[in-house]
Design a protein around this motif. Structure first.
Motif, PDB file in Angstrom:
ATOM      1  N   GLN A  31       0.838  -1.182   0.000  1.00  0.00           N
ATOM      2  CA  GLN A  31       0.000   0.000   0.000  1.00  0.00           C
ATOM      3  C   GLN A  31       0.878   1.239   0.000  1.00  0.00           C
ATOM      4  N   ALA A  32       0.748   2.019  -1.048  1.00  0.00           N
ATOM      5  CA  ALA A  32       1.470   3.270  -1.167  1.00  0.00           C
ATOM      6  C   ALA A  32       0.613   4.397  -0.608  1.00  0.00           C
ATOM      7  N   PRO A  33       1.230   5.500  -0.208  1.00  0.00           N
ATOM      8  CA  PRO A  33       0.467   6.626   0.329  1.00  0.00           C
ATOM      9  C   PRO A  33      -0.619   7.094  -0.631  1.00  0.00           C
ATOM     10  N   GLY A  34      -1.841   7.222  -0.122  1.00  0.00           N
ATOM     11  CA  GLY A  34      -2.941   7.703  -0.923  1.00  0.00           C
ATOM     12  C   GLY A  34      -3.542   6.690  -1.872  1.00  0.00           C
ATOM     13  N   LYS A  35      -3.085   5.453  -1.818  1.00  0.00           N
ATOM     14  CA  LYS A  35      -3.585   4.427  -2.715  1.00  0.00           C
ATOM     15  C   LYS A  35      -4.157   3.253  -1.935  1.00  0.00           C
ATOM     16  N   GLU A  36      -4.995   2.477  -2.607  1.00  0.00           N
ATOM     17  CA  GLU A  36      -5.561   1.290  -1.990  1.00  0.00           C
ATOM     18  C   GLU A  36      -4.525   0.182  -1.909  1.00  0.00           C
ATOM     19  N   ARG A  37      -4.770  -0.745  -1.006  1.00  0.00           N
ATOM     20  CA  ARG A  37      -3.889  -1.894  -0.869  1.00  0.00           C
ATOM     21  C   ARG A  37      -3.937  -2.744  -2.135  1.00  0.00           C
ATOM     22  N   GLU A  38      -2.792  -3.184  -2.585  1.00  0.00           N
ATOM     23  CA  GLU A  38      -2.648  -3.871  -3.855  1.00  0.00           C
ATOM     24  C   GLU A  38      -2.028  -5.242  -3.660  1.00  0.00           C
ATOM     25  N   PHE A  39      -2.609  -6.240  -4.290  1.00  0.00           N
ATOM     26  CA  PHE A  39      -2.035  -7.578  -4.270  1.00  0.00           C
ATOM     27  C   PHE A  39      -0.751  -7.600  -5.083  1.00  0.00           C
ATOM     28  N   VAL A  40       0.261  -8.251  -4.546  1.00  0.00           N
ATOM     29  CA  VAL A  40       1.548  -8.352  -5.218  1.00  0.00           C
ATOM     30  C   VAL A  40       1.818  -9.773  -5.699  1.00  0.00           C
ATOM     31  N   ALA A  41       1.755 -10.730  -4.787  1.00  0.00           N
ATOM     32  CA  ALA A  41       2.047 -12.116  -5.131  1.00  0.00           C
ATOM     33  C   ALA A  41       1.486 -13.037  -4.065  1.00  0.00           C
ATOM     34  N   GLY A  42       1.208 -14.279  -4.446  1.00  0.00           N
ATOM     35  CA  GLY A  42       0.705 -15.256  -3.506  1.00  0.00           C
ATOM     36  C   GLY A  42       1.197 -16.645  -3.850  1.00  0.00           C
ATOM     37  N   ILE A  43       1.135 -17.542  -2.871  1.00  0.00           N
ATOM     38  CA  ILE A  43       1.617 -18.899  -3.074  1.00  0.00           C
ATOM     39  C   ILE A  43       0.861 -19.859  -2.171  1.00  0.00           C
ATOM     40  N   THR A  44       0.574 -21.060  -2.693  1.00  0.00           N
ATOM     41  CA  THR A  44       0.002 -22.117  -1.878  1.00  0.00           C
ATOM     42  C   THR A  44       1.129 -22.924  -1.261  1.00  0.00           C
ATOM     43  N   TRP A  45       0.869 -23.527  -0.110  1.00  0.00           N
ATOM     44  CA  TRP A  45       1.935 -24.204   0.610  1.00  0.00           C
ATOM     45  C   TRP A  45       2.271 -25.566   0.029  1.00  0.00           C
ATOM     46  N   ASN A  46       1.280 -26.440  -0.086  1.00  0.00           N
ATOM     47  CA  ASN A  46       1.533 -27.807  -0.529  1.00  0.00           C
ATOM     48  C   ASN A  46       1.731 -27.937  -2.030  1.00  0.00           C
ATOM     49  N   GLY A  47       0.857 -27.311  -2.802  1.00  0.00           N
ATOM     50  CA  GLY A  47       0.914 -27.476  -4.245  1.00  0.00           C
ATOM     51  C   GLY A  47       1.983 -26.667  -4.942  1.00  0.00           C
ATOM     52  N   GLY A  48       2.426 -25.604  -4.296  1.00  0.00           N
ATOM     53  CA  GLY A  48       3.443 -24.771  -4.898  1.00  0.00           C
ATOM     54  C   GLY A  48       2.930 -23.825  -5.963  1.00  0.00           C
ATOM     55  N   SER A  49       1.617 -23.742  -6.112  1.00  0.00           N
ATOM     56  CA  SER A  49       1.049 -22.815  -7.084  1.00  0.00           C
ATOM     57  C   SER A  49       1.287 -21.385  -6.631  1.00  0.00           C
ATOM     58  N   SER A  50       1.618 -20.549  -7.569  1.00  0.00           N
ATOM     59  CA  SER A  50       1.875 -19.157  -7.247  1.00  0.00           C
ATOM     60  C   SER A  50       1.312 -18.242  -8.314  1.00  0.00           C
ATOM     61  N   TYR A  51       1.129 -16.996  -7.934  1.00  0.00           N
ATOM     62  CA  TYR A  51       0.624 -16.002  -8.859  1.00  0.00           C
ATOM     63  C   TYR A  51       1.255 -14.666  -8.517  1.00  0.00           C
ATOM     64  N   VAL A  52       1.725 -13.987  -9.536  1.00  0.00           N
ATOM     65  CA  VAL A  52       2.348 -12.686  -9.372  1.00  0.00           C
ATOM     66  C   VAL A  52       1.583 -11.669 -10.204  1.00  0.00           C
ATOM     67  N   SER A  53       1.322 -10.525  -9.632  1.00  0.00           N
ATOM     68  CA  SER A  53       0.556  -9.504 -10.331  1.00  0.00           C
ATOM     69  C   SER A  53       1.296  -9.021 -11.576  1.00  0.00           C
ATOM     70  N   ASP A  54       0.529  -8.557 -12.549  1.00  0.00           N
ATOM     71  CA  ASP A  54       1.123  -8.085 -13.799  1.00  0.00           C
ATOM     72  C   ASP A  54       2.068  -6.908 -13.571  1.00  0.00           C
ATOM     73  N   THR A  55       1.786  -6.122 -12.557  1.00  0.00           N
ATOM     74  CA  THR A  55       2.591  -4.942 -12.283  1.00  0.00           C
ATOM     75  C   THR A  55       4.044  -5.289 -11.960  1.00  0.00           C
ATOM     76  N   VAL A  56       4.245  -6.416 -11.287  1.00  0.00           N
ATOM     77  CA  VAL A  56       5.589  -6.780 -10.848  1.00  0.00           C
ATOM     78  C   VAL A  56       6.112  -8.055 -11.492  1.00  0.00           C
ATOM     79  N   LYS A  57       5.322  -8.667 -12.352  1.00  0.00           N
ATOM     80  CA  LYS A  57       5.735  -9.912 -12.995  1.00  0.00           C
ATOM     81  C   LYS A  57       7.035  -9.709 -13.766  1.00  0.00           C
ATOM     82  N   GLY A  58       7.933 -10.673 -13.607  1.00  0.00           N
ATOM     83  CA  GLY A  58       9.230 -10.582 -14.240  1.00  0.00           C
ATOM     84  C   GLY A  58      10.274  -9.924 -13.381  1.00  0.00           C
ATOM     85  N   ARG A  59       9.843  -9.237 -12.331  1.00  0.00           N
ATOM     86  CA  ARG A  59      10.769  -8.577 -11.415  1.00  0.00           C
ATOM     87  C   ARG A  59      10.710  -9.162 -10.008  1.00  0.00           C
ATOM     88  N   PHE A  60       9.526  -9.588  -9.583  1.00  0.00           N
ATOM     89  CA  PHE A  60       9.338 -10.132  -8.240  1.00  0.00           C
ATOM     90  C   PHE A  60       9.110 -11.629  -8.314  1.00  0.00           C
TER      91      PHE A  60
END
Length: 126
Positions: free
Chosen positions: A39-68
């Motif tokens: 969450q940046a000042p003056g902005k709403e909270r934004e999803f960045v990345a997530g991961i499941t524990w057992n399956g290893g599935s993950s998802y990274v937001s388009d904003t940071v994909k390729g960098r995070f």
């Protein structure tokens, strides 16, 4: 009660890297989906990345994909966010969260997360 503690934030110049870590108080990641939000000042909270524990599935937001990259370490009850090629617009408070409502897929909706860390400040200078 699940406690989440973030670390690794700080000040870095544009183009630099930081690695954030989120440590859980207990071994609960086998049932939870873990996510990183910011969450940046003056902005709403934004999803960045997530991961499941057992399956290893993950998802990274388009904003940071390729960098995070999100990863996990079962032995240390830790989920990490590796941030490369940082930009000034990445400046925000970064928080990790755990969702008990989802176990097999990553949810990007903040209200689906039940436990939150205190947040760690990331500042990227020009």
């Amino acid at each position: 009660q699940v406690q989440l503690v973030e670390s690794g934030g700080g000040l870095v110049e544009a183009g630099g890297s930081l690695r954030l870590s989120c440590v859980a108080s207990t071994r609960t990641f086998s049932r939870y989906v873990m996510g990183w939000f910011r969450q940046a000042p003056g902005k709403e909270r934004e999803f960045v990345a997530g991961i499941t524990w057992n399956g290893g599935s993950s998802y990274v937001s388009d904003t940071v994909k390729g960098r995070f990259t999100i990863s996990k370490d079962r032995a240390k009850n830790t989920v990490s966010l590796q941030m490369n090629s940082l930009k000034p617009e990445d400046t925000a408070v970064y928080s990790c969260a755990a969702s008990t409502a989802f176990t097999a897929i990553v949810t990007t909706t903040s209200r689906n997360y039940d436990y939150w860390g205190q947040g760690t400040q990331v500042t990227v200078s020009s």
